[in-house]
Scaffold this active site. Sequence first.
Site, PDB file in Angstrom:
ATOM      1  N   GLU A 208       2.378  -7.349   7.992  1.00  0.00           N
ATOM      2  CA  GLU A 208       2.680  -5.912   7.891  1.00  0.00           C
ATOM      3  C   GLU A 208       3.804  -5.635   6.898  1.00  0.00           C
ATOM      4  OE1 GLU A 208       0.320  -4.410   9.617  1.00  0.00           O
ATOM      5  OE2 GLU A 208      -0.174  -6.388  10.425  1.00  0.00           O
TER       6      GLU A 208
ATOM      7  N   PRO B 254       0.816  -1.219   0.000  1.00  0.00           N
ATOM      8  CA  PRO B 254       0.000   0.000   0.000  1.00  0.00           C
ATOM      9  C   PRO B 254       0.847   1.266   0.000  1.00  0.00           C
ATOM     10  CG  PRO B 254      -0.193  -1.175   2.096  1.00  0.00           C
ATOM     11  CD  PRO B 254       0.585  -2.054   1.182  1.00  0.00           C
TER      12      PRO B 254
ATOM     13  N   ASP C  53      -9.594   1.353 -24.797  1.00  0.00           N
ATOM     14  CA  ASP C  53      -9.863   1.294 -23.359  1.00  0.00           C
ATOM     15  C   ASP C  53      -9.877   2.671 -22.725  1.00  0.00           C
ATOM     16  OD1 ASP C  53     -10.012  -1.465 -23.311  1.00  0.00           O
ATOM     17  OD2 ASP C  53      -7.877  -1.720 -22.909  1.00  0.00           O
TER      18      ASP C  53
ATOM     19  N   ARG D  74      -3.132  -8.897 -21.010  1.00  0.00           N
ATOM     20  CA  ARG D  74      -4.036  -8.600 -22.131  1.00  0.00           C
ATOM     21  C   ARG D  74      -3.425  -7.621 -23.124  1.00  0.00           C
ATOM     22  NH1 ARG D  74      -6.690  -4.013 -21.675  1.00  0.00           N
ATOM     23  NH2 ARG D  74      -8.518  -4.565 -22.910  1.00  0.00           N
TER      24      ARG D  74
HETATM   25  C1  J9Q Z   1       0.319  -6.183   0.174  1.00  0.00           C
HETATM   26  N1  J9Q Z   1      -2.753  -3.647   1.313  1.00  0.00           N
HETATM   27  O1  J9Q Z   1      -2.761  -2.646  -1.153  1.00  0.00           O
HETATM   28  C2  J9Q Z   1      -2.971  -1.925  -2.291  1.00  0.00           C
HETATM   29  N2  J9Q Z   1      -2.122  -2.325  -3.222  1.00  0.00           N
HETATM   30  C3  J9Q Z   1      -1.354  -3.307  -2.685  1.00  0.00           C
HETATM   31  C4  J9Q Z   1      -1.776  -3.494  -1.386  1.00  0.00           C
HETATM   32  C5  J9Q Z   1      -1.235  -4.449  -0.397  1.00  0.00           C
HETATM   33  C6  J9Q Z   1      -1.743  -4.489   0.925  1.00  0.00           C
HETATM   34  C7  J9Q Z   1      -1.213  -5.392   1.851  1.00  0.00           C
HETATM   35  C8  J9Q Z   1      -0.178  -6.232   1.464  1.00  0.00           C
HETATM   36  C9  J9Q Z   1      -0.209  -5.290  -0.754  1.00  0.00           C
END
Ligand code: J9Q
Length: 234
Positions: free
Chosen positions: A117, A90, A174, A159
Amino acid sequence: MRIDVITIFPDYIAPLGLSLVGKAIDAGTIELRVHDLRAFTRDRHHTVDDTPYGGGPGMVMKPEPWGEALDQILGSDPIQARPRLVVPTPSGRPFTQSVAQEYAADDWLIFACGRYEGIDSRVVEHYRNSTTVDEVSVGDYVLAGGEAAVLVMVEAAARLLPGVLGNPVSVVDDSFAPGAMESLLEGPVYTKPPEWRGQQVPEILLSGDHGKIAAWRREQAVRRTAAMRPDLLE
Ligand code: J9Q
């Protein structure tokens, strides 16, 4: 294109064997290798995580299994190519259609799925020497791990590979393809029957007037974009 995925849930990646990506694998356009991170542990309990230094909630993935897994995968390439190491997190840069295009142009992607985490930060730092590391987020929400993000990114890139889509016109058309209809969202679409449960297909679409149809679709696209994604209208 070669794609390696390292995960503690190999079954989570199985859906890539279906649908469009599955066909690309069957056709030999994509070579997918899924690796169980626990196979690279050396302790009796196949431990992949530990408590965070400095304290705090949750668990952090230990660096050693990642080092063992990545060293083996990197060493498995006879020509010692430099792959891209994609780490869903994230706190990464946003994954967009442009990033999907970058990935589609690569010969070799390695996806490292973190749980809990995250992965001990020394892993990413270490592999900056031998790979192009890309920490990416697929959106501002919290997942349990990187696996679902990998499904998203592999499908978006696959794709775009030559020969994967039946109809290449739909790629450039797209909503988010750079240079597409500016980056408007798609408006409403209809197929037969012409009336369904009291709702008619808009008459203009049955008119055969392709100029008017194109103008109508554009107006619908602008309306929908204003309603759903005003940020795209800048
Ligand atoms: C690995 N929240 O969240 C949004 N894109 C990737 C992630 C994510 C997460 C937790 C662990 C990736």
